[in-house]
Scaffold this active site. Structure first.
Site, PDB file in Angstrom:
ATOM      1  N   ASP A 129       0.712   5.150   0.396  1.00 22.95           N
ATOM      2  CA  ASP A 129      -0.213   6.182   0.833  1.00 22.95           C
ATOM      3  C   ASP A 129       0.394   7.544   0.494  1.00 22.95           C
ATOM      4  OD1 ASP A 129      -1.895   7.868   2.097  1.00 22.95           O
ATOM      5  OD2 ASP A 129      -1.859   6.841   4.041  1.00 22.95           O
ATOM      6  N   ASP A 158       3.426   1.323   3.266  1.00 17.70           N
ATOM      7  CA  ASP A 158       2.969   1.145   4.637  1.00 17.70           C
ATOM      8  C   ASP A 158       3.274  -0.302   5.045  1.00 17.70           C
ATOM      9  OD1 ASP A 158       1.690   0.732   7.000  1.00 17.70           O
ATOM     10  OD2 ASP A 158      -0.217   1.617   6.388  1.00 17.70           O
ATOM     11  N   ASP A 187       0.850  -1.177   0.000  1.00 18.79           N
ATOM     12  CA  ASP A 187       0.000   0.000   0.000  1.00 18.79           C
ATOM     13  C   ASP A 187       0.893   1.235   0.000  1.00 18.79           C
ATOM     14  OD1 ASP A 187      -2.095   1.797   0.329  1.00 18.79           O
ATOM     15  OD2 ASP A 187      -2.093   1.592   2.510  1.00 18.79           O
TER      16      ASP A 187
END
Ligand code: SF4
Ligand SMILES: [Zn+2]
Ligand SMILES: [Zn+2]
Lengths: 376, 338
Positions: free
Chosen positions: A97, A285, A95
Site C-alpha cells: 500500500d 500489509d 499487498d
C-alpha cells in the site's frame, strides 16, 4: 456522488465491461473459488461461484458491479456459508500500500474531504464549512509514489525468489487499481500453509523481530571471541547476510564490528537490527498475507475508488500504471471540480483545479469523481 | 549415507522406525503364541513402559535390546486395547521424550555421519519427508519447516531468525531434534489409533484388564479432584467432557479462558479436552494458545461474565454464585468473608 455523477461512472464502467471482456482475467481453478462484488448502491454480494469465464462475464455484464472480488482460497463448496465451505488451500498474496510508505510527495497530493458536505481541506481537521468531524483522507498517485511502490515490489520479489525459492513464473504482479500493488503467488506447496505460517512469511519479508541471538549476540555476551564464530559473513544466506552487509564492508571488519556491537549492548543492537530491517525489508500489509479467507480484487476489473483497472505488470521498470491501468474512454465531459492538485493520467497532465468547471476526458473525469473531488 | 545398517541398539532407542517391525518378524515373534516365561517378561516390560509414561516420566532402560524393541510394540497393542485417550496421549509423549533423550545423547557421542543418517531416516520413515544435508546442516523445504515450527512460540523459531535460502531452511542437529519431538509423539499416537487388532492372546488380555484398573483409578482421582473447586458452569462442562460428550463452542471458550485466568498451562487445558469426541491435539492446542494470546492476534481473551455465560445457556447457578458477576469470582468472596 450526485446522481448524474453516479450515472456517468456506471455508464463508463458498463462500457468498459462490454468492450473489454478480454481484459478480465479469469482466475485459475475458477470452480473452487468464491466470488463477490460490490454494487453501486453499496451492498456487497458474496458466496457466488462460476463454472467458467463465460458464466462469469455474463453475470458481471448483467449487474455492472462497482468492484469485483474473488477468494484467494480454494474451497470444496465455494457458495456455502463460511463454516461449511471447506478450505482446500489458498494462493499466497501480498499487498503493498503506497499510502503506508509515508512518502514526502504525499503532501503535494494528499487532502482531506468532509464526508458530510464534501468540502476539501489541505490538512486533517474539523470541516471548516459544516463542523463535521468525519473527514476522509484522499490521495492522488504521482510518479514518485509509483517509483516508491516499485522499489518495495523489487525488494519483496528478491525475498520471495532468493530466500523462499519461489520461481519467477509463479509470481504475478498487478497494480491494484488505486494506490498499491498486489502479488499473487501460485505454488502448490505454499498453498496449504495456515495463517500462522503465512504470518511468519510476512514477518520474514518485513524483517520483523530479528533477534541479536541469531547473530551470536546474547544478553550475556561480553567477549568478541565468543560471538565472532557465530557472526555472519557478508555473503551468508538470507537476513544474516543482508544485515551483515549493512554493518560492515567485508569480513575483515568483523572483529571491529562485533566489538562495537558488544560495547553498545544487546538492546542497542536489537534496535539497530529493527532499524536496518525497516529500511531493507519489504513494506507489505501483513494482514492481507495472513488472511486465508480474504476476497481479493479480481484482475482486469475496475476499482471504484479511482476508475482505474487492476492491471497486470509484466515488466516492472517499464510498467506505467497511470497509463496501463487507465482504460476508460477519452470522450470529453464537463465536470465541476471542487479542488484538485496537478495530476497525470496517460501522457497528459491535468490541473491544478480549484472550484471550476472543466472539460475532461471521461477517464480523468471519472477519476476525480471516484476520488470525491468532482461532480458532473 | 543410507547404507548404514541399523543395529538392534538403534532400534531399541528408536523402536518406531519401520525396521523394528521387520526385526520383529526375523525374531519370529507371533502374537498367537505369546505365552511362556520369556514372553511374560516382555509383557511386564511393556506395562512398565506404559506406567512410567503415565506418571510423566521417561522410560530409560536400554539393557536387553530385544526386549526393549518388542516391549515397545507390545505396549502399543496394550495401549490400543485399553482405548483410553489420555493414556494413549501420555504414552506417545513419553516414548517421544525417550527418543529425544537418545537423540540428544547420540548427537554428542556418535559420529556425525551416523547421527545424520538416523535423523534422515526418522524423517523419511515417519513423515515421508526427504531432508538433505549441506555443510553439516539439515535442509528443510520452507513449507515443511513452517508446518512444524509455527507450533513453537519462541521467536528463535521464527523464519526470520533462521538461515533461509532458495526455498530451504537450514537447521543444526539440535534444532532438528527439537523440531521432531512433537511429531514423533503424534506419529506414535496415530499408530496406536490406527492399529487393527485381531484376537489378543490371553496373557496380554489379562494385563490389559489389570492395567485398566490401575489407570482408571488414576483418572477417577483426577476427576474427583476436579469436581470440588470450580464454579457450577465450569464444572458442568468438565462433566460433559468426562462423559465424552461434545460441549458447544461457547462452553469450550468459557472453560479455556477460565482455566487460563486461574493460571493453568496450555498443556493442562488441552488435556481437559482430550476426551471430547472431536478431539484433535494440534487444533486444540492451537486454539488454546490463541486464546492465551500466544498465537496470531496476540490479544488475550478474558473469561466471559456470568451475564454472557447465562445468555449462552451455560450457567448452572447455585446459591454459592450469589453476588458474583464473573465465574472467576466464584469461591473468592467466600474466602475473604471467612
Ligand atoms: S452464576 Fe456465574 S459462576 Fe455461577 S454458574 Fe452462572 S455463570 Fe457460572
Ligand atoms: Zn463539511
Ligand atoms: Zn506521490
Amino acid at each position: 456522488m450526485n446522481e448524474q455523477s453516479l450515472n456517468l461512472v456506471k455508464r463508463s464502467f458498463k462500457e468498459f465491461y462490454f468492450k473489454h471482456t478480454n481484459y478480465v482475467e479469469t482466475p485459475n481453478r475458477i470452480e473452487e473459488r468464491e466470488f463477490g462484488y460490490m454494487q453501486f448502491n453499496g451492498g456487497m454480494i458474496r458466496h457466488l461461484s462460476f463454472k467458467n469465464n463465460g458464466e462469469l462475464s455474463a453475470h458481471f455484464l448483467k449487474h455492472i458491479p462497482s468492484d469485483v472480488y474473488y477468494s484467494c482460497a480454494y474451497y470444496i463448496n465455494p457458495t456455502a456459508p463460511m463454516q461449511e465451505k471447506i478450505f482446500k488451500g489458498a494462493d499466497l498474496i501480498f499487498d503493498i500500500d503506497i499510502d503506508e510508505l509515508a512518502l514526502i510527495c504525499a503532501k503535494d497530493h494528499e487532502m482531506w474531504i468532509c464526508n458530510h458536505c464534501k468540502n476539501v481541506m489541505g490538512e486533517k481537521q474539523e470541516c471548516g464549512k459544516c463542523n463535521s468531524m468525519k473527514v476522509e483522507k484522499i490521495s492522488l498517485t504521482c510518479d514518485n509514489c509509483i517509483d516508491a511502490g516499485k522499489g518495495e515490489l523489487k525488494k519483496l520479489i528478491k525475498f520471495l525468489q532468493e530466500d523462499l525459492g519461489i520461481q519467477e513464473n509463479e509470481i504475478k504482479i498487478y497494480f491494484s487499481g488505486n494506490q498499491g500493488f498486489h502479488l499473487h503467488i501460485y505454488n502448490t506447496e505454499l498453498e496449504s500453509l495456515d495463517p500462522h505460517s503465512r504470518a511468519d512469511i510476512a514477518d520474514y519479508v518485513m524483517g520483523n523481530n530479528i533477534l541479536p541471538d541469531s547473530f551470536g549476540v546474547r544478553k550475556n555476551s561480553h567477549l568478541v571471541k565468543d560471538v565472532i564464530s557465530k557472526f555472519p559473513n557478508i555473503d551468508d544466506f538470507g537476513w544474516r547476510g543482508r544485515i551483515s552487509r549493512q554493518l560492515m564492508k567485508d569480513d575483515k571488519a568483523k572483529p571491529r564490528t562485533v566489538q562495537k556491537i558488544l560495547k553498545a549492548g544487546y538492546l542497542r543492537f536489537k534496535t539497530e537490527l529493527d532499524d536496518i530491517a525497516r529500511e531493507i525489508g519489504a513494506h507489505i500489509d501483513p494482514k492481507v498475507t495472513m488472511d486465508i479467507h480474504r476476497v481479493f480484487r479480481m484482475q482486469g476489473t475496475l476499482n471504484s475508488k479511482s476508475g482505474l483497472m487492476k492491471a497486470p505488470c509484466n515488466a516492472i521498470d517499464t510498467f506505467d500504471p497511470l497509463t496501463n491501468a487507465c482504460v476508460l474512454t477519452d470522450e470529453e465531459v464537463l465536470v465541476n471540480v471542487r479542488y484538485s492538485p496537478k495530476f497525470r493520467l496517460k501522457e497528459r497532465f491535468f490541473g491544478p483545479f480549484n472550484d471550476q468547471k472543466v472539460k475532461l476526458p471521461t477517464y480523468a473525469a471519472v477519476y476525480l469523481i471516484c476520488k470525491g473531488l468532482a461532480e458532473v | 549415507m543410507s547404507n548404514i545398517q541399523f543395529g538392534s541398539r538403534d532400534l531399541a532407542k528408536y523402536p518406531f522406525l519401520t525396521e523394528a517391525g521387520k526385526y520383529l518378524k526375523d525374531l519370529d515373534y507371533s502374537l498367537d503364541e505369546f505365552e511362556g516365561p520369556s514372553k511374560k517378561r516382555i509383557i511386564e516390560r511393556a506395562c512398565e513402559r506404559i506406567l512410567t509414561a503415565i506418571d510423566g516420566n521417561v522410560f530409560k532402560q536400554l539393557d536387553d535390546l530385544d526386549t526393549e524393541i518388542v516391549s515397545f510394540l507390545i505396549a502399543l497393542i496394550i495401549v490400543h486395547a485399553l482405548g483410553i485417550r489420555s493414556v494413549s496421549r501420555k504414552y506417545s509423549l513419553g516414548e517421544a521424550r525417550r527418543a529425544e533423550m537418545f537423540l540428544e545423547r547420540d548427537l554428542k557421542h556418535e559420529s556425525d555421519e551416523r547421527m545424520r543418517s538416523i535423523l534422515t531416516r526418522i524423517f523419511k520413515d515417519l513423515f515421508s519427508i526427504d531432508i538433505t544435508q549441506e555443510n553439516n546442516k539439515f535442509k528443510f523445504k520452507v513449507s515443511e519447516y513452517l508446518k512444524r515450527a509455527t507450533y513453537f512460540h519462541d521467536e528463535h523459531w521464527k523464519l526470520v531468525n533462521r538461515i533461509v535460502n532458495r526455498g530451504f531452511v537450514y537447521l543444526d542437529s539440535d534444532d532438528t531434534v527439537r523440531l521432531i519431538r512433537d511429531e514423533i509423539s503424534l506419529y506414535i499416537y496415530d499408530k496406536i489409533n490406527k492399529m487393527e487388532l485381531k484376537q489378543l492372546p490371553e496373557s496380554i488380555k489379562i494385563k490389559v484388564d489389570e492395567l485398566r484398573g490401575k489407570v482408571v483409578k488414576h483418572v477417577e482421582f483426577r476427576r474427583y479432584f476436579v469436581t470440588t473447586k470450580y464454579p457450577p458452569c465450569v464444572h458442568h462442562i468438565l462433566q460433559l467432557l468426562s462423559k465424552a460428550e461434545n460441549p458447544p463452542h461457547s462452553a469450550r471458550f468459557l472453560l479455556a479462558t477460565y482455566m487460563l485466568s486461574i493460571g493453568k498451562s496450555t498443556d493442562e487445558i488441552c488435556a481437559l479436552f482430550e476426551t471430547a469426541p472431536d478431539y484433535n491435539e494440534r487444533v486444540t492446542r492451537y486454539q488454546v494458545e490463541h486464546l492465551a494470546g500466544m498465537k496470531g492476534s496476540r490479544t488475550k481473551y478474558v473469561c466471559p461474565s456470568c451475564e454472557k455465560v447465562t445468555s449462552d445457556n451455560n450457567c448452572y447457578r447455585t446459591e454459592e454464585c450469589d453476588g458474583i458477576i464473573n465465574p472467576l469470582q466464584f469461591g473468592r468472596r467466600r474466602i475473604r468473608n471467612e
